[in-house]
Design a protein around this motif. Structure first.
Motif, PDB file in Angstrom:
ATOM      1  N   ALA A 189       1.278   3.068   8.582  1.00 41.73           N
ATOM      2  CA  ALA A 189       1.640   1.476   8.327  1.00 41.73           C
ATOM      3  C   ALA A 189       2.686   1.156   9.195  1.00 41.73           C
ATOM      4  O   ALA A 189       2.576  -0.183   9.657  1.00 41.73           O
TER       5      ALA A 189
ATOM      6  N   SER B  31      -5.212  -1.206  -0.786  1.00 39.60           N
ATOM      7  CA  SER B  31      -5.629  -0.479   0.513  1.00 39.60           C
ATOM      8  C   SER B  31      -6.796  -1.608   0.786  1.00 39.60           C
ATOM      9  O   SER B  31      -6.755  -2.081   2.136  1.00 39.60           O
TER      10      SER B  31
ATOM     11  N   GLU C   6       0.877  13.530   2.792  1.00 35.19           N
ATOM     12  CA  GLU C   6      -0.039  12.414   2.667  1.00 35.19           C
ATOM     13  C   GLU C   6       0.851  10.990   2.842  1.00 35.19           C
ATOM     14  O   GLU C   6       0.469  10.359   3.579  1.00 35.19           O
TER      15      GLU C   6
ATOM     16  N   GLN D 232       0.976  -1.261   0.014  1.00 30.91           N
ATOM     17  CA  GLN D 232       0.094   0.047  -0.106  1.00 30.91           C
ATOM     18  C   GLN D 232       1.007   1.269  -0.079  1.00 30.91           C
ATOM     19  O   GLN D 232       0.619   2.121  -0.709  1.00 30.91           O
ATOM     20  N   VAL D 233       1.855   1.417   0.927  1.00 34.38           N
ATOM     21  CA  VAL D 233       2.620   2.538   0.867  1.00 34.38           C
ATOM     22  C   VAL D 233       3.406   2.625  -0.479  1.00 34.38           C
ATOM     23  O   VAL D 233       3.886   3.763  -0.724  1.00 34.38           O
TER      24      VAL D 233
ATOM     25  N   THR E 222      -4.085  10.515   8.816  1.00 30.81           N
ATOM     26  CA  THR E 222      -4.032  10.208   7.329  1.00 30.81           C
ATOM     27  C   THR E 222      -5.513  10.324   6.782  1.00 30.81           C
ATOM     28  O   THR E 222      -5.695  10.805   5.621  1.00 30.81           O
TER      29      THR E 222
ATOM     30  N   ILE F 273      -7.062  12.794   3.878  1.00 26.94           N
ATOM     31  CA  ILE F 273      -7.745  12.332   2.401  1.00 26.94           C
ATOM     32  C   ILE F 273      -9.267  12.767   2.504  1.00 26.94           C
ATOM     33  O   ILE F 273      -9.594  13.125   1.463  1.00 26.94           O
TER      34      ILE F 273
ATOM     35  N   LEU G 130       1.079   3.875  -2.952  1.00 25.75           N
ATOM     36  CA  LEU G 130       0.916   5.523  -2.791  1.00 25.75           C
ATOM     37  C   LEU G 130       2.132   6.099  -3.250  1.00 25.75           C
ATOM     38  O   LEU G 130       1.984   7.291  -3.670  1.00 25.75           O
TER      39      LEU G 130
ATOM     40  N   TRP H 177      -2.975   7.207  12.024  1.00 24.23           N
ATOM     41  CA  TRP H 177      -4.158   6.729  11.145  1.00 24.23           C
ATOM     42  C   TRP H 177      -5.213   7.654  11.024  1.00 24.23           C
ATOM     43  O   TRP H 177      -5.854   8.011   9.840  1.00 24.23           O
TER      44      TRP H 177
ATOM     45  N   CYS I 274       2.582  10.735   6.306  1.00 26.51           N
ATOM     46  CA  CYS I 274       1.348  10.128   7.583  1.00 26.51           C
ATOM     47  C   CYS I 274       1.134   8.633   7.145  1.00 26.51           C
ATOM     48  O   CYS I 274       0.919   7.840   8.121  1.00 26.51           O
ATOM     49  N   SER I 275       0.900   8.396   5.952  1.00 21.96           N
ATOM     50  CA  SER I 275       0.508   7.055   5.532  1.00 21.96           C
ATOM     51  C   SER I 275       1.439   5.978   6.017  1.00 21.96           C
ATOM     52  O   SER I 275       1.268   4.905   6.495  1.00 21.96           O
TER      53      SER I 275
END
Length: 234
Positions: free
Chosen positions: A185, A77, A177, A22-23, A153, A157, A26, A150, A180-181
């Protein structure tokens, strides 16, 4: 007598892998946004969102890359969410085999409740592992750090991105963003690792307690030297 259930180590590994994916996806979207996003958004706006002919050829490649990146972010995600929920359900059942999966779904899906309940459930699992004394403050710090990052983040969004995208960007996703994500994670993986480690230690300790029932693969008995199996003669 007590039946023991193994800790969800495989489910924890799935959480680590999907969070990393996911990271990374992104991060790829952020790189595209910074290198090509604003220019592509201006081109699409100039074409009215429906480029044709030579105009279409000028942007079709970039639009395709953008669409693929968006699908990757959405897919990873969803995979991360599914892996985490699976792990949490099995972690609760490792403490109590009768634990239902309904509370986990409700904690994540009910609006406003999902701002607090998931962290409460994770803390409940931690307390159920009977951790050694003196680790409560450290655990609460880790849990609070994950949950606050979390929520930050999520706020970026839901609140900031619509404002940024109206200024000419494709999505508004930026370094903030992504940072923070990434922190969320990393701390999420740390909480999963901590709970899984405690459950592995607790499971090993319970396995040594009298009265614990273990399941072993059945094997045929081996005759002792000098003995003769029934129905056979020497």
């Amino acid at each position: 007598m007590r039946y023991t259930q193994a800790p969800p180590t495989r489910a924890a590994s799935a959480v680590y892998v999907t969070l990393a994916a996911q990271v990374l996806s992104l991060g790829a979207l952020v790189i595209f946004e910074h290198s090509r996003g604003r220019h592509l958004a201006a081109q699409l706006a100039a074409f009215g969102g429906r480029p044709q002919g030579a105009d279409a050829e000028a942007v079709v490649g970039a639009v395709t890359v953008f669409a693929v990146l968006m699908m990757l972010v959405a897919g990873t995600s969803i995979a991360a969410a599914a892996a985490y929920v699976t792990w949490l359900v099995r972690a609760r059942q490792a403490n109590d085999r009768s634990a239902a999966s309904g509370p986990v779904a409700a904690a994540w899906l009910i609006p406003f409740v999902n701002l607090v309940a998931p962290a409460v459930l994770v803390d409940e699992v931690w307390r159920g592992t009977r951790p050694p004394a003196g680790q409560r403050a450290r655990w609460l710090g880790l849990l609070a750090g994950w949950w606050l990052s979390w929520l930050t983040t999520l706020a970026l969004i839901m609140i900031r991105l619509p404002l940024d995208s109206s200024e000419g960007d494709l999505t508004g996703v930026g370094v903030l963003e992504l940072g923070c994500s990434g922190v969320a994670a990393l701390l999420c993986a740390a909480t999963v690792r901590e709970l899984t480690r405690l459950q592995c230690d607790s499971h090993s300790a319970r396995a040594e307690e009298p009265g614990t029932i273990h399941t072993f693969a059945s094997q045929p008995p081996h005759p002792t030297p000098g003995s003769t199996p029934i129905g056979r003669t020497g």
